[in-house]
Scaffold this active site. Structure first.
Site, short mmCIF file in Angstrom:
data_model
loop_
_atom_site.label_atom_id
_atom_site.label_comp_id
_atom_site.label_asym_id
_atom_site.label_seq_id
_atom_site.Cartn_x
_atom_site.Cartn_y
_atom_site.Cartn_z
N SER A 194 -11.31 -0.35 3.21
CA SER A 194 -10.52 -0.66 4.40
C SER A 194 -9.93 0.64 4.96
CB SER A 194 -9.40 -1.64 4.06
OG SER A 194 -9.94 -2.85 3.57
N ARG A 237 0.83 -1.22 0.00
CA ARG A 237 0.00 0.00 0.00
C ARG A 237 0.85 1.26 0.00
NH1 ARG A 237 -2.26 -3.69 -1.06
NH2 ARG A 237 -4.19 -4.59 -0.27
N GLU A 264 -5.42 4.01 6.18
CA GLU A 264 -5.10 3.86 4.76
C GLU A 264 -5.52 5.09 3.95
OE1 GLU A 264 -6.18 0.75 1.17
OE2 GLU A 264 -5.80 -0.04 3.16
#
Length: 354
Positions: free
Chosen positions: A242, A163, A346
């Protein structure tokens, strides 16, 4: 820049999947690469703060909004030459995945249903269900604000990790214009399936291939079951997907974590653990959240955990960004108190922070 592309005191909440955030002083919508570059240059030359918005699926914007220029990238372009794919940054990612599958190509079929634009995929190194874009991206064409020119960055120089990328590490330098991918012609079959949940849902073993269209359809069903496919009528999808990344722990951190789990939950409980590189272990943020007591539907205010997935924080329709952040902090702090692991958000925060 034509005036029809410019709005003043423009609401930003409708441009995000959270549907949260105050207005921007100025909103520019760019439909060509040239318009993107012109807007960026104008802001940089004037010293005006600049916020780039693509699909808005990874943004948490403060209630006060953004004092500066918000640039919405609405460029279009889908070009497939054999197994080589080029996408304009403003292309809808999920639609692009569908078109590659229709063309019988493999490589991104398990990234179906992810909201947002193609230009955001290399920034976040978007991944799900055993695939991530780092494995298929060959080049990223971007405007380099520092050099004042358009550059082409090979995939191997994008600094991809979990990520993360060089674009995320240096967010004020590059504005992604185009992304190029190398896909695979496997006769209509998917890439080898890596994610156990996907393989189980398909009744096959990890490493097997299935028709790419079936893999895509299965992933969409799995995502929908977790509220991860956008639906305006379903508040469980008023989220950024998420909200926290899966923690990656050193061996020492993992050992301490396992001791906390044993102390709290008993010796027979084994948390998820996945190899994450040399001496590193990845565990599940969703597991941590749930086992810390934050179950599906948790919360009594206008921001709550999704009723379908513990990893998604949602706007139930009347939330503010501060409502969302209060919930996020409660979850983060509760997980740390329970297990000694600090969750990291995130989504990108604008004008606010956890």
């Amino acid at each position: 820049m034509q005036e029809r592309h410019v709005e003043h005191n423009a609401p930003l909440a409708p441009l995000t999947t959270f549907r949260l955030g105050g207005p921007a002083t100025r909103l520019v919508t760019a439909t060509t690469d040239e318009e993107v570059i012109a807007a960026v240059r104008a802001a940089d030359e004037a010293g005006t703060p600049l916020l780039i918005i693509g699909g808005g699926s990874n943004l948490v914007i403060g209630d006060k909004g953004f004092e500066g220029t918000a640039l919405r990238i609405a460029t279009s372009g889908f070009s497939l030459d054999g197994t080589s794919l080029e996408l304009a940054a403003g292309e809808n990612w999920s639609d692009a995945v569908a078109r590659t599958v229709e063309a019988g190509l493999a490589g991104v079929e398990c990234l179906a249903g992810i909201p947002g634009s193609a230009g955001a995929t290399p920034i976040q190194n978007v991944g799900a269900y055993g695939q991530e874009v780092a494995t298929t991206i060959t080049e990223v064409v971007a405007y380099d604000r520092r050099a004042g020119e358009t550059v082409t960055i090979p995939g191997g120089e994008c600094g991809f990790s979990y990520r993360h990328s060089r674009f995320k590490a240096d967010p004020d330098r590059f504005v992604v214009l185009r992304v190029r991918f190398a896909l695979e012609d496997a006769g209509g079959l998917s890439a080898p399936l890596k994610y156990p949940e996907t393989a189980r849902a398909l009744g096959v073993e990890a490493g097997d291939r299935v028709p790419a269209a079936i893999a895509r359809k299965t992933v969409l069903a799995l995502r929908a079951g977790k509220g991860m496919v956008l639906d305006a009528a379903d508040h469980d999808t008023w989220s950024a997907g998420s909200f926290f990344t899966n923690p990656i722990l050193t061996e020492a951190e993992h050992a301490a974590f396992l001791q906390r789990v044993q102390d709290r939950l008993g010796p027979d409980v084994a948390p998820p653990a996945f190899p994450a590189g040399d001496g590193l272990v990845k565990t599940s943020a969703a597991w941590l959240i749930d086992r810390a007591g934050f179950t599906k539907g948790y919360g009594s205010g206008p921001a709550r955990i999704s009723t379908k997935h513990t990893l998604a924080l949602t706007n139930r329709g009347a939330a503010t960004t501060e409502d969302l952040l209060a919930l996020a902090r409660e979850v983060r702090d509760g997980v740390h108190a329970a297990f000694g692991v600090t969750l990291v958000n995130e989504p990108v925060t604008v004008g606010v922070s956890l």
